[in-house]
Design a protein around this motif. Sequence first.
Motif: not given
Length: 898
Positions: A357-385
């Motif tokens: 609810x904090x990291x992912x919305x911010x990450x998606x909003x600042x990353x160009x392309x949003x949800x449609x961009x390529x790349x694995x975000x699971x590492x982002x989620x794990x690092x955030x946790x």
Amino acid sequence: MASLNLLVGVCLVYVAFLFSVAFAAERAAVRGRSGWLRTPLVYTLSLSIYCTAWTFYGAVGYAARSGMEYVTIYLGPSLVMIGWWWVLRKLVRIGRSQRVTSVADLISARYGKSNTLAIVVTLMAVVGVTPYIALQLQSVTLSLSIFAGPPDVDGLNGLNTLSAGFWVAAGLAVFTVLFGTRNLNANERHDGVVIAIAVEAVVKLVALMAVGIFVVWGIAGGIGPMMERIDSSALGTWQLDRSRWAALTVLSAAAFLCLPRMFQVLVVENDDERHVQIASWAFPVYLMLMSLFVVPIAVVGLNLLPAGSNPDLFVVSVPLSQGQTGLAVLSFLGGFSSATSMVIVATLALSTMVSNHVVMPIYLSIKPGGASMSGDVRDVILRARRLSILLIIALGYLYYLLSGGSGALAAIGLISFAGVAQFLPAMLGGIFWRGATRIGALSGLCLGFAIWVYASLLPSFGQGAVLPVSFFEIGPWGIGWLRPYAFFNIEGIDPTVHAVFWSLVLNTGTFVVASLLSFPKPLERLQGAQFVNVFDHSGQARGWHASVAASEDLMIMAQRILGATEAQALFRTAAKEQGMTGHLPEPNPAFLERLERELSASVGTATAHAMVSQMVGAASVSVEDLLAVADESAQMLEYSSQLEAKSAELSRTAGQLREANEKLTQLSVQKDAFLGQISHELRTPMTSIRAFSEILRDADGLSVAEKTKYASIIHVEAIRLTRLLDDLLDLSVLENGQVSLNSATGPLEAVLDQAVVTAQASGDGRLQIVRLRAAADTVLTTDMDRLGQVFINLITNAQKYCRADAPQLEISVRADADVLSVSFRDNGTPIPDAARALIFEKFARVADGDGSGAGLGLAICREIMARLGGDISHVPQAVGNLFVVQMPRDAALAAQPV
């Protein structure tokens, strides 16, 4: 006495054991052999996460300080579990149907998947749970200090509790990161963690009961001597502070539902709703066993240990004082289990909330392309946790440092309970009230949380530490009614009760008022219908129009969240179910709902909704949505119809009341007129009788003719007076139901003939009576005299009031199957409409006539006909007046007075 190194070694072995148990459980779940992991027993034991170091150590200290009040922290959760049918069952059903992953996810999803609300709830949960984590650190370090012993005169050899707290916090952080965030679980269920909690539940229960058994039978000498000790101690005196008992019971019940770790095991980890039913009695039994020896340990600790000993540590210090080192180590292990399980589950739950609810919305909003961009975000989620876990435990350690680690465990726990209890109005309002809105929830949460911070959290550091002393004495800027312990200048309330009462009352009030004043968005209304009527609509709450969504883009997004293998398996399965070849399914609404459901398990419903929204472009309404809206609209229409019906009924009632009021007003006017009239009617003959009797008595020389004349006047006036009194008496008897009817059988024609003759005898002969003898042979069984009295009255009235040049009265009889009707029609002036409604009332007089009537005749007729089972009415006519007397042909006595 055991050394610290030995204790550390025992802890490491114990943690390694838990890790192996949890690892084995996860492996079994991966291999599909998880049936034994998801049983009612494991679910019930996992709820023991509620019993932290507070209940293990702090309950004894609480009892030693405040007597039986410690029971309230067990009573609230027990009531929630016993009443599972009303609240908990609904929460679990909502959690399963909406795939919620946390309490923030639940509140966010209910109020239109609001990211703002999710962020607010997450931050509040982190701040609210921080004192609780500090409490666990404090309990572990204090129990370690018991084994280390007091420092010597040089300040050496003692345990540095602050330093120990740091290493305990670091160890817990490392263990939680390694164990809880090794991978991204697709459904946010942690089978390994749950089974580890279940094992720890058994360890801490066995440890506490072992100490209790030793205290009762090993020290006190049995149950009898133990009871004598309790009776002779201060704890044996029952002291009940009703306000604290009520507030703490409500507080513990609210915290049981709202604590992130409790929501995790109650709702998120629940695999079968039937498990809740079994836990509804099994968990209260577990709590009872945990609290069984609290009082004996507290009493024995107060008796044996020197004054000034910390009662929070009696569970460890009492066995040590008796040389029972092994038992003390077991007790320490139980407390360690309580603390570690709480920290692990709480930080896992909070880290999930922070990342989703904090990291992912911010990450998606600042990353160009949003949800449609390529790349694995699971590492982002794990690092955030992982970072979130470190941050949350660091905050707990910081609170421990600032508070000095010297506060009573129960007091710290209550502060945390009051913080998370602020979620309760928005939570319960959201699942039971469709009218609850996002604005209302946000307003109530912010106000309640602000009051908790000001009146409970900041004062917990001590007066002058964070808040100036002047705040407590005169209030901020001299505003006395804002003093932290005396809102609105109401003093003398316990600080905990004060903070709980005002925060929850103002939170709830603001939530309700703001919800009533605001209007929910369409998605809020849909989610509201889904949540409130979850047992009617347990499907997904939304639908997607997928015409613009490409399967390849969805695959890319899913792989980033779920992982390549899991995402490809999901798409391949969906394509096969659709009867398609290849690995890409048709992105129809059903598949998109399924995809969002899978994503929400990893990143939360709000983030998953936002991601799919970016891919699809816009959300539309599914069939379930339409059904929910239709259901809501139907209920609103029904409610509106009920209101309209009630409004119409009220209008009719108001109209009837107006008519009755007007009638009463007219009757009142008639009554006044009657009083004047009756006075006149009585006075006139009495005056005449008196005057002429005095003339007869006092006057001399009266002729015989004059005497006869005056005597005749006296006689007439006496008859008139008698008739008036007879009418009044007759009416009174009829109205009171005291009349006796004399039934007889005879021809109707005879009754009419007699009535005509009698009436004409007192008339002037001008009225012409016309008889229509169509039913002349009718025979009646009734009170002939009373019926004749009605006829005479009607004929007499026609003689008096028919103002035609050639007055005429037509009398006719009509015999139907059941009713006999006798009509009296004259050719006089019709009775005015305004007077028609009152002509059968007492003392009603349409015209003065010959002045001999008192307005009682028709009232008497109505009463007579009612007693005879019939009726009399006036039928409006263009010319003249028509009175109809009706009565049953064969049941004239059916209405005999009772």
